[in-house]
Design a protein around this motif. Structure first.
Motif, PDB file in Angstrom:
ATOM      1  N   LEU A   1       0.825  -1.212   0.000  1.00 63.58           N
ATOM      2  CA  LEU A   1       0.000   0.000   0.000  1.00 63.58           C
ATOM      3  C   LEU A   1       0.860   1.264   0.000  1.00 63.58           C
ATOM      4  O   LEU A   1       0.514   2.261  -0.647  1.00 63.58           O
ATOM      5  N   ASN A   2       1.974   1.219   0.708  1.00 64.17           N
ATOM      6  CA  ASN A   2       2.899   2.346   0.726  1.00 64.17           C
ATOM      7  C   ASN A   2       3.352   2.678  -0.691  1.00 64.17           C
ATOM      8  O   ASN A   2       3.318   3.836  -1.120  1.00 64.17           O
ATOM      9  N   SER A   3       3.762   1.654  -1.434  1.00 68.06           N
ATOM     10  CA  SER A   3       4.268   1.869  -2.789  1.00 68.06           C
ATOM     11  C   SER A   3       3.168   2.284  -3.759  1.00 68.06           C
ATOM     12  O   SER A   3       3.367   3.160  -4.601  1.00 68.06           O
ATOM     13  N   VAL A   4       1.993   1.657  -3.646  1.00 66.98           N
ATOM     14  CA  VAL A   4       0.897   1.955  -4.568  1.00 66.98           C
ATOM     15  C   VAL A   4       0.442   3.402  -4.450  1.00 66.98           C
ATOM     16  O   VAL A   4       0.165   4.064  -5.458  1.00 66.98           O
ATOM     17  N   PHE A   5       0.382   3.923  -3.238  1.00 67.74           N
ATOM     18  CA  PHE A   5      -0.169   5.260  -3.023  1.00 67.74           C
ATOM     19  C   PHE A   5       0.856   6.386  -3.227  1.00 67.74           C
ATOM     20  O   PHE A   5       0.464   7.553  -3.334  1.00 67.74           O
TER      21      PHE A   5
ATOM     22  N   ALA B   1      -7.553  -8.892  17.432  1.00 67.47           N
ATOM     23  CA  ALA B   1      -7.844  -9.854  16.374  1.00 67.47           C
ATOM     24  C   ALA B   1      -6.889  -9.647  15.203  1.00 67.47           C
ATOM     25  O   ALA B   1      -6.364  -8.553  14.988  1.00 67.47           O
ATOM     26  N   TYR B   2      -6.684 -10.728  14.441  1.00 67.85           N
ATOM     27  CA  TYR B   2      -5.796 -10.678  13.279  1.00 67.85           C
ATOM     28  C   TYR B   2      -6.245  -9.597  12.294  1.00 67.85           C
ATOM     29  O   TYR B   2      -5.425  -8.844  11.759  1.00 67.85           O
ATOM     30  N   LEU B   3      -7.558  -9.543  12.056  1.00 66.14           N
ATOM     31  CA  LEU B   3      -8.069  -8.589  11.077  1.00 66.14           C
ATOM     32  C   LEU B   3      -7.782  -7.157  11.499  1.00 66.14           C
ATOM     33  O   LEU B   3      -7.490  -6.298  10.656  1.00 66.14           O
ATOM     34  N   GLU B   4      -7.836  -6.894  12.792  1.00 65.42           N
ATOM     35  CA  GLU B   4      -7.524  -5.559  13.287  1.00 65.42           C
ATOM     36  C   GLU B   4      -6.069  -5.199  13.002  1.00 65.42           C
ATOM     37  O   GLU B   4      -5.755  -4.064  12.626  1.00 65.42           O
ATOM     38  N   LEU B   5      -5.179  -6.170  13.179  1.00 64.96           N
ATOM     39  CA  LEU B   5      -3.766  -5.930  12.867  1.00 64.96           C
ATOM     40  C   LEU B   5      -3.573  -5.641  11.384  1.00 64.96           C
ATOM     41  O   LEU B   5      -2.775  -4.771  11.007  1.00 64.96           O
ATOM     42  N   VAL B   6      -4.288  -6.374  10.538  1.00 61.24           N
ATOM     43  CA  VAL B   6      -4.193  -6.163   9.092  1.00 61.24           C
ATOM     44  C   VAL B   6      -4.634  -4.739   8.732  1.00 61.24           C
ATOM     45  O   VAL B   6      -3.969  -4.038   7.959  1.00 61.24           O
ATOM     46  N   VAL B   7      -5.758  -4.314   9.298  1.00 60.68           N
ATOM     47  CA  VAL B   7      -6.282  -2.974   9.006  1.00 60.68           C
ATOM     48  C   VAL B   7      -5.315  -1.896   9.492  1.00 60.68           C
ATOM     49  O   VAL B   7      -5.019  -0.926   8.776  1.00 60.68           O
ATOM     50  N   ILE B   8      -4.798  -2.065  10.711  1.00 60.16           N
ATOM     51  CA  ILE B   8      -3.883  -1.068  11.268  1.00 60.16           C
ATOM     52  C   ILE B   8      -2.618  -0.969  10.429  1.00 60.16           C
ATOM     53  O   ILE B   8      -2.159   0.132  10.093  1.00 60.16           O
ATOM     54  N   ARG B   9      -2.051  -2.125  10.062  1.00 64.29           N
ATOM     55  CA  ARG B   9      -0.815  -2.109   9.268  1.00 64.29           C
ATOM     56  C   ARG B   9      -1.061  -1.516   7.885  1.00 64.29           C
ATOM     57  O   ARG B   9      -0.216  -0.817   7.335  1.00 64.29           O
TER      58      ARG B   9
ATOM     59  N   GLY C   1       0.694   1.802   6.082  1.00 63.99           N
ATOM     60  CA  GLY C   1       1.277   1.891   4.745  1.00 63.99           C
ATOM     61  C   GLY C   1       0.803   3.125   4.010  1.00 63.99           C
ATOM     62  O   GLY C   1       1.591   3.823   3.355  1.00 63.99           O
ATOM     63  N   VAL C   2      -0.497   3.420   4.111  1.00 68.49           N
ATOM     64  CA  VAL C   2      -1.042   4.618   3.478  1.00 68.49           C
ATOM     65  C   VAL C   2      -0.460   5.876   4.123  1.00 68.49           C
ATOM     66  O   VAL C   2      -0.125   6.850   3.433  1.00 68.49           O
ATOM     67  N   SER C   3      -0.308   5.854   5.448  1.00 67.40           N
ATOM     68  CA  SER C   3       0.263   7.014   6.150  1.00 67.40           C
ATOM     69  C   SER C   3       1.679   7.316   5.671  1.00 67.40           C
ATOM     70  O   SER C   3       2.034   8.470   5.403  1.00 67.40           O
ATOM     71  N   VAL C   4       2.488   6.285   5.540  1.00 67.20           N
ATOM     72  CA  VAL C   4       3.875   6.485   5.112  1.00 67.20           C
ATOM     73  C   VAL C   4       3.927   6.951   3.664  1.00 67.20           C
ATOM     74  O   VAL C   4       4.860   7.658   3.264  1.00 67.20           O
TER      75      VAL C   4
END
Length: 433
Positions: A73-77, A114-122, A126-129
């Motif tokens: 996501l970092n690279s795409v954005f 939850a795993y999904l929460e970690l995925v969303v946060i990470r 990526g978008v923030s960076v």
């Protein structure tokens, strides 16, 4: 009393615009926090603290998804944020949005269950960076001139890499030393994981404060924001087939892929060399060590002697230093190969950013330079996947593939990229130090 001449000589390598130096320190701080998570997240998932729906994925795959989503996501954005910052001319605002996002998401890990929460946060990280990287590089570019752009890029990258390299070392110590007893509140403890997340959030806040107080946008940035900000593939001048910035992006992608092959296949490397995790850590760090030591002097040298020679030599040097890693039989030899590969990387990255900066017109630094930063991010993501897929065909195969990429990159740079400096006028006079 401290001799002023000694102080001047010590600080001479970093004699750049104070805003560049402040930005470099800010990126060093957030780099520490970001790289903290490379070590902490796998340990956090493996600890059993988080659970929930795994979608049938193994724990190792969940860790891989969480870590790789950030880079993807970092690279795409990056091209979008870089281009939008060109149109608005507000670099500082974009950097602050990214750092604010990092601070909030680093703190959010404390509450994830939850795993999904970690995925969303990470993913949000990526978008923030993506708001930070292209706009930071663009700001460094706009604060520099043709005569000092390489040195500015070198200083910026050096401090960023120091932070990135220090984070993983400190992260393990912070996690292992927990839980921590809070002296001001009786009976309240903080786990090692929560302490690591608090440290990561704190570094982002420190970076935010530094940028807020010490950084200002150049006055010309907003006034010169352009309308034609498309990323060209073909050379618009007609002198070559490919646009030089696009060519440098492709070469950067190949370089980053080659240097990232090493990370995924630690078990195979340790088994082949009959070594432990300590040697692997030293070999992994060797590349970063070379980058930290050489980015600034090579960047400054490219201001005097031209960008293209360093890029070409660096890409050529990347060929044997990558290939050698597939055939060495001792731990010391692997360390030497990684160190030499770091030298090659240092010769390519800062001069490439400087050359792309030379070619960027007024108000298009974010768009142009995001090509290189995006390519580097994709390469770092593709490298581990590539080596994991190819190592089954033979230990040397991933490194041979990386060497082939380096050959292609060398040919592209040599044939499609022209020098941007008037080397004769940039060369030092006989009386220069």
């Amino acid at each position: 009393m401290v001799n002023r001449e000694i102080v001047r000589r010590v600080l001479a390598p970093f004699a750049v615009d104070r805003r560049v130096l402040a930005l470099a320190f800010a990126r060093m701080a957030d780099g520490v926090g970001n790289s903290f998570l490379i070590v902490v997240i796998p340990l956090y998932v493996a600890s059993g603290v988080v659970g929930g729906v795994s979608f049938g994925l193994a724990e190792s795959m969940i860790i891989g998804v969480i870590l790789s989503l950030y880079g993807f996501l970092n690279s795409v954005f990056q091209p979008f944020t870089g281009r939008f910052s060109d149109r608005t001319g507000k670099r500082k605002a974009f950097i602050l949005v990214g750092l604010g996002g990092l601070a909030v998401t680093n703190l959010a890990y404390v509450f994830a269950e939850a795993y999904l929460e970690l995925v969303v946060i990470r993913g949000l990280q990526g978008v923030s960076v993506a708001f930070i990287v292209p706009t930071s590089i663009a700001l460094v570019n706009e604060l520099a001139t043709t005569t000092d752009r390489g040195g500015n890029m070198g200083v910026y990258n050096t401090f960023r890499l120091v932070g990135f390299g220090a984070g993983p070392v400190a992260a393990g110590a912070v996690v292992n030393a927990g839980p921590y007893v809070l002296p001001v509140v009786d009976g309240v403890t903080v786990s090692g994981f929560d302490a690591a997340f608090y440290v990561a959030a704190t570094t982002a806040v420190i970076s935010y404060a530094m940028v807020t107080v010490l950084i200002t946008d150049p006055e010309a940035t907003q006034a010169s924001a352009g309308d034609d900000l498309a990323i060209a593939v073909r050379d618009r001048t007609g002198s070559n087939l490919l646009d030089p910035v696009f060519t440098l992006g492709v070469a950067t992608l190949f370089m980053a892929t080659a240097i990232a092959l090493f990370a995924t296949i630690q078990p195979q490397i340790n088994a082949r060399l009959e070594q432990g995790a300590t040697w692997f850590g030293l070999q992994f760090a060797a590349f970063v060590i070379a980058q930290v030591l050489l980015q600034t002097p090579i960047g400054r040298a490219s201001d005097r002697y031209g960008r293209r020679p360093f890029i070409v030599v660096g890409m050529v040097l990347l060929i044997p230093t990558t290939l050698a890693q597939g055939f060495v039989t001792t731990s010391a030899a692997m360390f030497a190969a990684r160190l030499a590969q770091g030298v090659a990387g240092a010769m390519v990255f800062a001069p490439s950013l400087a050359l792309a900066g030379d070619l960027a017109g007024e108000g298009e630094s974010g768009t142009k330079l995001s090509v290189l930063t995006m390519a580097f991010g994709f390469g770092i993501a593709f490298g581990p996947l590539t080596s994991g897929a190819l190592v089954g065909y033979g230990f040397a195969v991933p490194f041979a593939f990386g060497a082939v990429l380096a050959v292609l990159g060398s040919v592209l740079v040599y044939t499609q990229v022209e020098e941007t400096l008037d080397v004769a006028s940039s060369a030092p006079s006989p009386g220069d130090d």
